[in-house]
Design an enzyme around this catalytic site. Structure first.
Site, PDB file in Angstrom:
ATOM      1  N   SER A 167       0.824  -1.199   0.000  1.00  0.00           N
ATOM      2  CA  SER A 167       0.000   0.000   0.000  1.00  0.00           C
ATOM      3  C   SER A 167       0.869   1.264   0.000  1.00  0.00           C
ATOM      4  CB  SER A 167      -0.914   0.017   1.225  1.00  0.00           C
ATOM      5  OG  SER A 167      -1.679  -1.151   1.270  1.00  0.00           O
TER       6      SER A 167
HETATM    7  N1  SAH Z   1      -1.070  -3.700   3.412  1.00  0.00           N
HETATM    8  C1  SAH Z   1      -0.615  -4.687   2.474  1.00  0.00           C
HETATM    9  C2  SAH Z   1      -1.569  -4.690   1.307  1.00  0.00           C
HETATM   10  C3  SAH Z   1      -1.453  -5.843   0.415  1.00  0.00           C
HETATM   11  S1  SAH Z   1      -2.617  -5.806  -0.891  1.00  0.00           S
HETATM   12  C4  SAH Z   1       0.777  -4.315   2.038  1.00  0.00           C
HETATM   13  O1  SAH Z   1       1.110  -3.128   2.166  1.00  0.00           O
HETATM   14  O2  SAH Z   1       1.532  -5.168   1.569  1.00  0.00           O
HETATM   15  C5  SAH Z   1      -3.991  -6.638  -0.152  1.00  0.00           C
HETATM   16  C6  SAH Z   1      -3.792  -8.064   0.261  1.00  0.00           C
HETATM   17  O3  SAH Z   1      -5.081  -8.597   0.581  1.00  0.00           O
HETATM   18  C7  SAH Z   1      -3.203  -8.977  -0.812  1.00  0.00           C
HETATM   19  O4  SAH Z   1      -2.041  -9.563  -0.317  1.00  0.00           O
HETATM   20  C8  SAH Z   1      -4.313 -10.015  -1.051  1.00  0.00           C
HETATM   21  O5  SAH Z   1      -3.825 -11.312  -1.317  1.00  0.00           O
HETATM   22  C9  SAH Z   1      -5.067  -9.970   0.269  1.00  0.00           C
HETATM   23  N2  SAH Z   1      -6.436 -10.480   0.200  1.00  0.00           N
HETATM   24  C10 SAH Z   1      -7.380 -10.309  -0.754  1.00  0.00           C
HETATM   25  N3  SAH Z   1      -8.518 -10.971  -0.441  1.00  0.00           N
HETATM   26  C11 SAH Z   1      -8.293 -11.567   0.752  1.00  0.00           C
HETATM   27  C12 SAH Z   1      -9.078 -12.407   1.611  1.00  0.00           C
HETATM   28  N4  SAH Z   1     -10.320 -12.761   1.309  1.00  0.00           N
HETATM   29  N5  SAH Z   1      -8.518 -12.843   2.749  1.00  0.00           N
HETATM   30  C13 SAH Z   1      -7.248 -12.506   3.097  1.00  0.00           C
HETATM   31  N6  SAH Z   1      -6.456 -11.719   2.337  1.00  0.00           N
HETATM   32  C14 SAH Z   1      -6.968 -11.256   1.170  1.00  0.00           C
END
Ligand code: SAH
Length: 227
Positions: free
Chosen positions: A72
């Site tokens: 993010s």
């Molecule tokens: N704050 C994190 C954001 C990653 S993007 C960072 O800065 O790295 C969002 C994440 O949500 C992704 O890794 C994706 O795989 C996860 N995600 C999407 N749907 C999900 C679900 N149903 N359960 C758990 N994680 C999920």
């Protein structure tokens, strides 16, 4: 909060000066909680990225972390963290028990671990979570439990703060029910074209206050797991 010399060691693009510039940018964009600004300055975002991208770690950008996911944008991480801790401006660890959906590379998890006594983080892509777990272990973070699961499957536990880094089409009822009274949930809501960062506060057993904050763009909240 004191400066951690180990965290601040870094050359060129990861130096303290580069980090200060990011903090100036966050301030210009409206982040005002000093605890958040200091935590962002002291957090080694470059360690959460692949080497080829590490030089861009302190730009206010989301960047790829593999598996079609992104780390993010620092501004959004700061904004969401600020929303969750804003009620208690004096405490260094204002939150008791925080849930994060979407660990990704673990950068937001790291920020939450600074402000919450305990953090539970759920990720549906196993290799991403394994990597995040190792990074946090190397950073000596010991108040985070990692769950490899679909974040739509939640137990009965309640939390005083919940953050989702993936966007559902609408605020999931089961997520609202996981809030303790007085607790806050912050998440992007919408589809691949339009999403709004939304803050939900649980006022009583069956009263919730919902506030739309600003337009954002996150990956969608998907179903199932990938190992
Ligand atoms: N704050 C994190 C954001 C990653 S993007 C960072 O800065 O790295 C969002 C994440 O949500 C992704 O890794 C994706 O795989 C996860 N995600 C999407 N749907 C999900 C679900 N149903 N359960 C758990 N994680 C999920």
């Amino acid at each position: 909060m004191s400066l951690d010399k180990d965290n601040l060691q870094g050359q060129g693009m990861t130096s303290l000066r580069t980090r200060q510039r990011l903090i100036e940018r966050l301030t210009e964009k409206g982040i005002s909680d000093v605890r958040v600004l200091e935590a962002m300055r002291d957090s080694p975002r470059h360690l959460f990225l692949d080497e080829a991208l590490a030089t861009r770690a302190y730009e206010d950008l989301s960047l790829p972390i593999g598996y079609q996911q992104t780390i993010s944008q620092p501004y959004i991480v700061a904004r969401m963290t600020e929303c969750l801790i804003s009620d208690d401006r004096l405490s260094e660890t204002p939150l008791e028990n925080t849930l994060e959906i979407g660990t990704g590379c673990g950068y937001q998890t790291y920020l939450l671990s600074i402000f919450s006594k305990k953090v539970t983080t759920i990720e549906r892509i196993e290799p991403l979570q394994i990597k995040a777990k190792n990074i946090l272990k190397n950073l000596k973070v010991n108040n985070v439990s990692f769950k490899f699961d679909d974040g739509n499957n939640l137990g009965q536990q309640q939390y005083d703060a919940i953050l989702s880094a993936a966007a559902p089409f609408e605020v999931p009822q089961n997520l609202k029910e996981r809030l303790s009274i007085g607790g806050k949930l912050v998440l992007p809501v919408g589809n691949n074209e339009q999403q709004v960062l939304t803050l939900v506060k649980r006022i009583s057993e069956d009263e919730f206050l919902e506030e739309k904050l600003e337009e954002v763009m996150f990956v969608p909240l998907l179903k199932g797991v990938v190992s």
